[in-house]
Design an enzyme around this catalytic site. Structure first.
Site, PDB file in Angstrom:
ATOM      1  N   SER A  88      40.870  33.208  51.213  1.00 43.48           N
ATOM      2  CA  SER A  88      40.225  34.110  50.397  1.00 43.48           C
ATOM      3  C   SER A  88      40.868  35.544  49.925  1.00 43.48           C
ATOM      4  O   SER A  88      40.581  36.317  49.229  1.00 43.48           O
ATOM      5  CB  SER A  88      38.752  34.525  50.406  1.00 43.48           C
ATOM      6  OG  SER A  88      38.627  34.810  51.710  1.00 43.48           O
ATOM      7  N   THR A 190      36.274  38.809  50.172  1.00 44.21           N
ATOM      8  CA  THR A 190      37.291  40.042  50.418  1.00 44.21           C
ATOM      9  C   THR A 190      37.413  40.646  51.970  1.00 44.21           C
ATOM     10  O   THR A 190      36.250  40.767  52.508  1.00 44.21           O
ATOM     11  CB  THR A 190      36.743  41.312  49.425  1.00 44.21           C
ATOM     12  OG1 THR A 190      36.327  40.672  48.322  1.00 44.21           O
ATOM     13  CG2 THR A 190      37.378  42.404  49.377  1.00 44.21           C
ATOM     14  N   THR A 208      42.086  40.986  48.271  1.00 41.18           N
ATOM     15  CA  THR A 208      41.407  39.724  48.205  1.00 41.18           C
ATOM     16  C   THR A 208      42.318  38.976  47.138  1.00 41.18           C
ATOM     17  O   THR A 208      43.048  39.304  46.375  1.00 41.18           O
ATOM     18  CB  THR A 208      40.154  39.875  47.419  1.00 41.18           C
ATOM     19  OG1 THR A 208      39.445  38.456  47.481  1.00 41.18           O
ATOM     20  CG2 THR A 208      40.130  40.275  46.051  1.00 41.18           C
ATOM     21  N   ARG A 218      41.636  36.993  35.303  1.00 40.51           N
ATOM     22  CA  ARG A 218      40.305  37.611  36.038  1.00 40.51           C
ATOM     23  C   ARG A 218      40.693  38.521  37.012  1.00 40.51           C
ATOM     24  O   ARG A 218      41.516  38.280  38.041  1.00 40.51           O
ATOM     25  CB  ARG A 218      39.401  36.623  36.398  1.00 40.51           C
ATOM     26  CG  ARG A 218      38.013  37.167  36.927  1.00 40.51           C
ATOM     27  CD  ARG A 218      37.935  37.449  38.305  1.00 40.51           C
ATOM     28  NE  ARG A 218      36.694  37.558  38.885  1.00 40.51           N
ATOM     29  CZ  ARG A 218      36.389  38.009  40.152  1.00 40.51           C
ATOM     30  NH1 ARG A 218      37.502  38.077  41.205  1.00 40.51           N
ATOM     31  NH2 ARG A 218      35.145  38.367  40.651  1.00 40.51           N
ATOM     32  N   GLY A 220      38.676  41.222  39.675  1.00 40.05           N
ATOM     33  CA  GLY A 220      37.578  41.441  40.250  1.00 40.05           C
ATOM     34  C   GLY A 220      37.390  42.995  40.845  1.00 40.05           C
ATOM     35  O   GLY A 220      37.959  43.903  40.022  1.00 40.05           O
ATOM     36  N   ASP A 221      36.403  43.435  41.576  1.00 40.43           N
ATOM     37  CA  ASP A 221      36.097  44.710  42.033  1.00 40.43           C
ATOM     38  C   ASP A 221      37.015  45.199  42.842  1.00 40.43           C
ATOM     39  O   ASP A 221      37.495  46.641  42.825  1.00 40.43           O
ATOM     40  CB  ASP A 221      34.758  44.961  42.735  1.00 40.43           C
ATOM     41  CG  ASP A 221      34.483  44.008  43.668  1.00 40.43           C
ATOM     42  OD1 ASP A 221      35.061  42.800  43.745  1.00 40.43           O
ATOM     43  OD2 ASP A 221      34.282  44.699  44.712  1.00 40.43           O
ATOM     44  N   THR A 241      32.033  43.788  48.937  1.00 42.02           N
ATOM     45  CA  THR A 241      32.534  42.478  49.244  1.00 42.02           C
ATOM     46  C   THR A 241      31.433  41.524  48.357  1.00 42.02           C
ATOM     47  O   THR A 241      30.479  41.867  48.342  1.00 42.02           O
ATOM     48  CB  THR A 241      32.888  41.797  50.512  1.00 42.02           C
ATOM     49  OG1 THR A 241      33.248  40.531  50.750  1.00 42.02           O
ATOM     50  CG2 THR A 241      31.221  41.921  51.387  1.00 42.02           C
ATOM     51  N   GLY A 242      31.861  40.374  47.859  1.00 40.70           N
ATOM     52  CA  GLY A 242      30.963  39.536  47.001  1.00 40.70           C
ATOM     53  C   GLY A 242      31.524  39.297  45.492  1.00 40.70           C
ATOM     54  O   GLY A 242      32.549  39.531  45.105  1.00 40.70           O
TER      55      GLY A 242
END
Ligand code: GLY
Length: 337
Positions: A88, A190, A208, A218, A220-221, A241-242
């Site tokens: 990951s 992450t 990540t 894409r 992510g955060d 994380t998540g």
């Protein structure tokens, strides 16, 4: 089955305590917490998930010798980025649905300097590229081809990040998935790391390969300052994380830091951010989000969505039991005393 309890590890290293007696108070009137210097736990490093344990060791080598939090967080998360067995983050990360490993990372220091890269391909240590963006450009974020070109110019080597193991997993996914990305609580881990150094300065890093089998492009955060990571030396630092989409929607890490500035403990600040995500999302069944936070005084915590759901959301009890194995870990490494 693993539980939150046996996931949580506390490592205390070294024995020197810090003895000074001046009082640390913020100039900001709305900061209600003050502490004696001797009560400040520093240096300290915290990180997410079980892969963070090894990363903490690398950070601690720097922090325990009086090194900076910035050097420590970079060195720490690089260990995870370069681990081919971790699917990951970095090398060996699960690819997007087109089979491309795309990496997101950001770093931030105690002076609000920050750097980020997003959708970066073929470079093993995106966190170090993010640091170069921070230190050697006037920008904060580079993405895609531009980020790769910048990395190559700075001497980073082109590396194939798709390991045999990840390629096999992706090929299996393609057979079963009908090419549809799935957001769930399993496919994004992450590494986030926050450190407070001997000089009382905070820094953070977040990196990540993002959600497995995502749409190509894409982001992510994790590379977004204020979402995946935020550091404010007056108050504290936080990392998420998540499911990145949910974290971005509430500007997660900046909220946690702002709540700490207003006097909340790291634990309460993280809980409030997680509760905000719960309030703003109708469907939480496949959602997992967690925050870690470290305040200016070396106090740390890490509540996450599934744990809060256990406290008050009977509706999700079944999902909770199924997903409990995926709970967040917080690893702490600090001096004893
Ligand atoms: N938090 C990692 C991601 O959603 O990409």
């Amino acid at each position: 089955m693993k539980t939150r309890r046996n996931f949580i590890k506390l490592t205390a290293l070294g024995s020197a305590a810090i003895f000074t007696s001046s009082c640390l108070t913020s100039e900001k009137k709305n900061v209600t917490v003050s502490k004696l210097q001797k009560d400040i736990k520093k240096p300290i490093v915290i990180s997410t998930w079980n892969h963070g344990l090894e990363a903490n060791e690398a950070s601690w080598k720097i922090l325990s010798k009086g090194g900076t939090a910035l050097d420590a967080v970079e060195a720490g998360v690089k260990i995870t980025e370069s681990d081919p067995n971790n699917t990951s983050v970095g090398l060996g990360g699960l690819p997007d649905r087109d089979g491309k490993v795309t990496l997101d990372a950001c770093i931030m220091d105690h002076e609000n300097n920050c750097g980020a890269v997003a959708c970066l391909q073929d470079i093993e240590n995106p966190i170090s590229v993010a640091r170069k963006v921070m230190e050697e450009t006037q920008h904060v974020m580079l993405v895609g081809e531009g980020a790769k070109q910048f990395a190559l110019e700075k001497g980073f080597k082109e590396t194939n990040l798709l390991t045999e193991k990840s390629k096999e997993a992706w090929e299996k996914w393609k057979e079963e998935s009908k090419y549809q990305p799935v957001i769930n609580s399993e496919n994004h881990d992450t590494i986030g790391m926050l450190a407070l150094d001997e000089s009382g300065n905070l820094s953070g890093a977040c990196t990540t390969s993002g959600m497995a089998y995502k749409l190509h492009g894409r982001v992510g955060d994790s590379p977004i300052i204020g979402a995946g990571l935020f550091v404010d030396n007056e108050a504290g630092a936080a990392c998420a994380t998540g499911v990145g989409e949910a974290v971005i929607r509430i500007a997660g890490s900046s909220i946690v830091v702002e709540l700490m500035r207003n006097g909340m403990s790291p634990n309460d600040a993280c809980k409030e951010a997680v509760n905000r995500i719960i309030r703003k999302h109708k469907d939480l069944a496949n959602m997992q989000v967690g925050f870690i936070a470290l305040n200016k005084f070396g106090e740390a915590d890490a509540p996450e969505l599934r744990a809060l759901m256990a406290a008050g959301f009977v509706l999700f009890l079944v999902t909770l039991l199924v997903n409990f194995i995926a709970n967040i870990i917080i690893n702490r490494t600090a001096r004893k005393g």
